[in-house]
Structures are given as structure tokens and as C-alpha cells.
Write an enzyme that holds these catalytic residues in place. Sequence first.
Site, short mmCIF file in Angstrom:
data_model
loop_
_atom_site.label_atom_id
_atom_site.label_comp_id
_atom_site.label_asym_id
_atom_site.label_seq_id
_atom_site.Cartn_x
_atom_site.Cartn_y
_atom_site.Cartn_z
N CYS A 232 -35.79 33.05 64.40
CA CYS A 232 -36.89 33.70 63.70
C CYS A 232 -37.87 34.30 64.72
CB CYS A 232 -37.61 32.68 62.83
SG CYS A 232 -39.12 33.33 62.09
N TYR B 124 -43.33 61.83 23.32
CA TYR B 124 -41.90 61.53 23.22
C TYR B 124 -41.61 60.18 22.59
CZ TYR B 124 -43.08 59.39 27.74
OH TYR B 124 -43.68 58.66 28.73
N ASP C 249 -42.25 63.90 35.08
CA ASP C 249 -42.76 63.11 36.19
C ASP C 249 -44.29 63.15 36.17
OD1 ASP C 249 -42.83 61.56 38.40
OD2 ASP C 249 -42.15 63.10 39.80
N CYS D 212 -42.95 27.78 59.33
CA CYS D 212 -42.91 29.16 59.82
C CYS D 212 -44.16 29.86 59.28
CB CYS D 212 -41.66 29.86 59.32
SG CYS D 212 -41.66 31.62 59.74
N LYS E 32 -37.04 63.99 31.67
CA LYS E 32 -37.93 62.88 32.04
C LYS E 32 -39.07 63.50 32.83
CE LYS E 32 -37.92 58.30 34.09
NZ LYS E 32 -39.10 58.42 34.92
N SER F 162 -40.69 50.24 30.66
CA SER F 162 -40.11 51.31 31.45
C SER F 162 -38.65 51.50 31.04
CB SER F 162 -40.25 51.01 32.94
OG SER F 162 -39.58 49.82 33.22
N CYS G 93 -34.76 32.38 58.12
CA CYS G 93 -35.44 31.46 59.02
C CYS G 93 -35.38 30.07 58.39
CB CYS G 93 -36.89 31.92 59.18
SG CYS G 93 -37.97 30.63 59.78
N LYS H 193 -31.27 59.73 36.39
CA LYS H 193 -32.13 60.32 37.42
C LYS H 193 -31.40 61.43 38.19
CE LYS H 193 -35.70 58.47 38.28
NZ LYS H 193 -36.18 57.16 38.71
N CYS I 174 -41.34 32.09 64.29
CA CYS I 174 -41.52 30.67 64.64
C CYS I 174 -40.39 30.16 65.53
CB CYS I 174 -41.62 29.82 63.37
SG CYS I 174 -40.06 29.65 62.49
N GLU J 265 -33.43 64.46 26.73
CA GLU J 265 -34.65 65.24 26.96
C GLU J 265 -35.10 65.06 28.40
OE1 GLU J 265 -36.29 62.48 24.08
OE2 GLU J 265 -38.13 62.37 25.28
N GLU K 163 -46.30 61.67 27.98
CA GLU K 163 -46.56 61.80 29.41
C GLU K 163 -47.64 62.83 29.67
OE1 GLU K 163 -44.54 59.68 30.85
OE2 GLU K 163 -44.48 60.14 32.99
S1 IVH Z 1 -39.23 57.07 26.64
C1 IVH Z 1 -39.49 52.25 25.92
N1 IVH Z 1 -39.09 59.57 27.32
O1 IVH Z 1 -40.60 57.36 32.26
C2 IVH Z 1 -39.71 53.33 26.93
N2 IVH Z 1 -40.15 58.09 28.84
O2 IVH Z 1 -39.28 55.31 33.85
C3 IVH Z 1 -39.96 54.63 26.26
N3 IVH Z 1 -41.05 59.18 30.83
O3 IVH Z 1 -42.66 54.72 31.26
C4 IVH Z 1 -40.10 55.72 27.25
N4 IVH Z 1 -40.45 61.23 30.30
O4 IVH Z 1 -43.70 57.08 31.46
C5 IVH Z 1 -39.50 58.36 27.69
N5 IVH Z 1 -38.93 61.84 27.76
C6 IVH Z 1 -39.34 60.63 28.11
C7 IVH Z 1 -40.02 60.41 29.32
C8 IVH Z 1 -40.41 59.11 29.66
C9 IVH Z 1 -41.06 60.48 31.19
C10 IVH Z 1 -41.62 58.10 31.63
C11 IVH Z 1 -42.44 57.08 30.87
C12 IVH Z 1 -41.77 55.76 31.13
C13 IVH Z 1 -41.05 56.05 32.40
C14 IVH Z 1 -39.89 55.09 32.62
#
Ligand code: IVH
Length: 702
Positions: free
Chosen positions: A425, A232, A126, A449, A124, A88, A443, A320, A428, A122, A180
Site C-alpha cells: 500500500c 416528456y 441534454d 491504513c 434524450k 433516472s 491494502c 446513448k 501504509c 424520442e 427537460e
Molecule cells: S423519461 C422515469 N424522456 O434523462 C424516468 N427522460 O438519464 C423518466 N431525459 O432524468 C424519464 N430526455 O432528465 C425521459 N425524452 C426523455 C428525456 C429524459 C432527457 C433525462 C431526464 C432523466 C434523465 C435520465
Amino acid sequence: MNIAEMTPDEAKAELARLAALLNQANQAYYISDAPQMPDADYDSLRRRNAEIETRFPDLKRTDSPSEQVGARVADGIAKVEHRVRMLSLGNAFDRDDVAAFDTSIRKYLGLTVDAPLAYTAEPKIDGLSLALRYENGVLVEAATRGDGAVGENVTANARTIRDIPETVQDAPRTLEVRGEVYMSHPDFASLNERQEQVGGKRFANPRNAAAGSLRQLDASITKSRPLRFFAYSWGELSEPLGETQVEALARLAKMGFSTNPLTRLCAGPDELLAHYAVIEEQRATLGYDIDGVVYKVNDLALQGRLGFRSTTPRWAIAHKFPAELAWTRLEAIDIQVGRTGALSPVARLTPVTVGGVVVSNATLHNEDYIAGRDARGEEIRGGKDIRVGDWVQVYRAGDVIPKVADVDLGKRPSESQAYRFPTSCPQCHSDAIREEGDAVRRCSGGMICPAQAVEKMKHFVSRAAFDIEGLGARQVEQFHGDGWIREPADIFTLRDRFGSGLQQLRNREGWGDKSATNLFTAIDEKRHIPLGRLIFALGLRHVGEAASNLLATHYGSWEAFETAITRAAGKEGPDWDDLMSIDGVGVVMATSLVTAFAQESERASIDRLVAHLTVGEARRPDTEGSPVAGKTVVFTGTLEKMTRAEAKARAEALGAKVSGSVSAKTDLLVAGPGAGSKAKKAADLGIETLDEDGWLALIGAA
Ligand code: IVH
């Protein structure tokens, strides 16, 4: 009843009904070997349960059917082991975080502030990530991320997605494209409309709809749901796709993959932030959900040098968008007691929709947070405390638990009183003690407990720990309530204590001879356990899954681990230094480890457990053929081709132990210009010494 229109009370009742139905069906299928309902009906009940849980995450039951092992749907989808882990991303929330990201990369690579360093930015997306494997240009496998190591095989379903080519031209022999899967807003709206017409369930948001559609046993259902895919990233490759992120994406686009048109090359943090603003402005009109902007180092060779932390790359970050907010009434404050005894205040709220999800519980962190102070005693929210009856602001950021952010004093009831945090607590009644410097009140009951004991054992049997089939959270509660298991070691003596007749278990509701025998077999299977899992299962404070695996690969065996942690009790000496030298182990975690092992009753409980186990030895990953695997290396003097942090991370990735001081245990000293006393000591001890080029030649990176 339509899920979208359910009130929380209705949802609660429906979840209870589904749990009863599904548990009965499970029992008929697994225990009595007499299935009661067709698979399709069973699957649709499970789906309904999952959808209600998605819309009302707070109402999920402790015995939720979605957590039951041996469920038919989960078994129906085959597993795929990822050859390259699917990780992630770390998060950034403001411009300071973005600047810190750039600074840490420069520091790691040894670049000055003004050296050129380009990034891509780029959207992200969802949705949910998907890995597509092509062999000789033909799609052979598609897998979801799962837990990053093992995902679900959704090949047949992925083939129904129009954006995913069946064959690709001019591709590397082995090509794993990652990206994605998502659903556009218009497609989402018409899917929900169709669902309604046929009396089916509505999805809470496009991501849930995409996930539900991809993870189907029947690919014809996936086909009827218009999913899309943006590429991506990539996993295993037989040859590189280019020298930069931009080049690699262009190559993927040429092969026929959709890549996001808002991807830009940026010269540094200022340009990244400018492009973030552009994307944020277009967010509402894109036609699909995005939840931030991803920044990546453009140069792939630099990405390779930067590598990964335990779960996230150093070369990328997700910036984010701000969290979604809503106001509602705080109805009550409940105190939950966790695995480590922490008393956690939970806000019970009048249900409110925040970003498409109904929220009725939120965390209040700790007593200082409620009182309007941070850990250092300084004011937060302008010093406003939080009281039962208050009108409060709730927010959700990404997938995290909802939080209470603010209070509207103008709407505070006149008779309200400041909240008094309990000093004993609630479970307990032992004293709940707050140690100096700790924000949390705990606790002091330990395993007496019931809340702590149960939480500790639930953790012990959880998926990343012992993962005992047939022994989940519900069974732990039941067995603890009956006095059968009071600590983890008891699980391994269950069979002996019951004797061969299994009388007591058989008499229990829900247990037959077959299920009891299956349970004992499942327990026996876990008498042999990998070291990392065992360490994680102990449930020690601050010692998570990734850290447990680091500890396991560092020490190799239970004996070595246990001896070293015991010897490090005084928080000084070579064993303490060695523990602290592990990349990813800090003083807080190290202290927690040595304290637990030095605490008599905790230690006795661990010893009783381990007496029933054979603990697997941990091998360092990917170090086969490594010339430095298992060796202890010390770096000294100035390194010119890489920073100390990079040298250490690379040596460790090759299976070496990196230590800060030279001793008889040192195998190799890498000395740059200016090396002093360490080089002399190494010479005195007759330890092999290399310069930086010699080291790079040895590890094959010169
Ligand atoms: S790069 C090594 N690029 O966000 C990780 N991830 O919060 C490479 N996601 O698991 C991921 N858009 O599912 C990358 N433009 C983007 C993305 C992206 C959505 C997701 C992806 C990742 C998650 C992490």
C-alpha cells in the site's frame, strides 16, 4: 480572469484562492456572526468557483466550497419533496443492449417473441429535468430533480420560461408535468457573448448554462436567459392522461406544452434502431444538445405492471450516442487507496478537452486493465499494455469518469517500460493482496491504513449516510490527522473526550466555541438514525444506498438485521436463503455482508458504533392498508396472468416478503396449476392457500 481561457494551473490557483476567501467568509458569517461581504458578492464567488469546477472537474479540491454545508446559496433555495420519485434511466449502448431490453420486458410480462409490443422513441434532451405542478389548471410549484426524492424549489424561475404555461385548460385537477429544461445553441452562443461583453463568466456547455440559469435566487436573471422546456413525462396525476405514451403526450401538447417533434411510435427493436439512426443523423442540425434516444413501452397499463427497479423504470431505457474521444499524453500513474482498501490506478494526463470539458485525470481501473487483460485473463486492446509516456485515447460517456481506452504504439517512447503495479500500500506500506478471482488488489491494513480509515469515515459522514452538519470530508481529514477520530464510533465520544471546555477544538484554526457547540449538537441529532442510512454508512463493499434501503425495509430493525446477517455466516440455512430472496440482493452483496459481520475487528467496530445510537425502525413504503404487508408469501405452480418475477415484485411492493420455500413462517401460499410438494406441505402446516385469482382479488387487482 476569464474562465474559458484559463489554463489548468491558473484554474488550480484560482480555486485555491476562492476556497480561502469563501471559507473565511463562511467563518465570519457562521462562526463569528460577523458577515464580511454582501450576499451578492458571496454568491458570485461561489458561482465562479462552481463554474471553474465544471470546466475542470478534476481540479475540484477536497475542501471545495461547493461541498460545504450551511452554504448560503444552497440554503437560499427551498427544498421540495417529490410526491412521486424522479428517477433516472438505464442505459443501452448498442443493438444487443436494445434487444436485451425488449427481451427482458417480454420475459417479465410473459409475452412471446412475436406478441405485439409497441414502443416510443424520442430524443434524450441534454438539459436538466424539471417537475411542474398544476392545481386546478394553475402552475403552483416547479422543482428540480435534486437527488430524486428532494429537489429545489425553482417556481419563480420556471414562470419566466416561455414554453411553460402559467395555466392549462382541460387538465386533471392535480397534474405534475415532467420534462427537460434546455438552452438552444444560438441562445447559448449569444448568452456567452453577452457574458463576455460584461466581463462575466462563459458557460462550458448549454446544459451548464441551463442549470446555472434555472438555479438562481434571483428570477430576473433566469428571465434574461432564454430557457426552453420539452414535456416528456409526468408525476402525480388525479386522473390518467391517456392509455398510451403517445396519447398522453398528445394530451400534454393540447394543453400547450412543447413535446418533441421527433417522437415516433415503433413496432419493435428494429424500428427503434431505425429511428435512432434518423435522430442521430439530425443531431448536428437540431439546434440543441441531445445525448441519445429514449425508448419507452407505449402502453401505460404495461408500464404500470413493469414498474421500477430501485432507481430506474423497467419500461424505459436511454440508448446513448457513442462517447466522445480525444488523444493525449499519459504523464504518470498514481495509486489511490479507497474506502475498502482497493488500490485504484489513476492516469495523470496532459490536459485535453473531451466533449467540452477539460480532462486531466482518468481511471485505469486495475492492474489487469493496464497490462491489457480483462478479468478473465483475456486480451483487451489487442493485448497492448499502458505505459507512462504513452499517447493514449481518452473518452467520456455521459457523466461518467473519463477512461483511457486505447494506446498508440507508434508513438511509444523507445525507452518506456511496462508499468509495475505496487504490491504494498503506498499509504501504509501494508501488503496489498489480490485474492483469487478478484480484479482488484487491496491494502490489508484495514483501519490502521490512514487512507482507508479516512475514506471510510468520509463515507460515513456523507450526505446519504450520517450527513452530520459541520463534519465534512475536510474536517474528517483534520480530525483523523490529529488522532481524534480513528473510527466512526469515535465521532460520538468527541464531546466527552473534550470535556466541557472544548479546549483542543477551540485552539484549532477555524474553530470557535460556537462552531464546536454547533458540531456537537449536530452529532447529537444523528444519534437517532434511520436503519437504511446506518447500513449504508457502514460502507461495506457492494452495499450501496438503494440496497441498504432494501435491506432496511426487509428486516425492519437493526436487531433483526444484525441477528439474521450473523446467523447467515455459513452461507446456508434459512437466514441465508431469506437474505438471498430479497429482490436486488445477489450472492456477491450477501457474501460481502456476512463476511463483514463475521470479521472480528470489523464487527467490534460496528458494535462500538451502534452502542451510541438509537436506530429507527424501517417501515415498508406505501403499504398502508395493504392486506399482505408484513406477510410471508410463497408462489408455486404455474401462474397464468403474470410471470413469477412480476408476481414477486408486486407482492413486495405491497409490503409482503416473498420466499421460495414453505415453512412454519409462511403466511400464505399462492398455488397455480401443477403445484406439488409445496402445496402439500402448506396443507400439512395448515397454511392458507389461494389460487391466482384469489390472490389477485386479495390484492385488489383482479
Ligand atoms: S423519461 C422515469 N424522456 O434523462 C424516468 N427522460 O438519464 C423518466 N431525459 O432524468 C424519464 N430526455 O432528465 C425521459 N425524452 C426523455 C428525456 C429524459 C432527457 C433525462 C431526464 C432523466 C434523465 C435520465
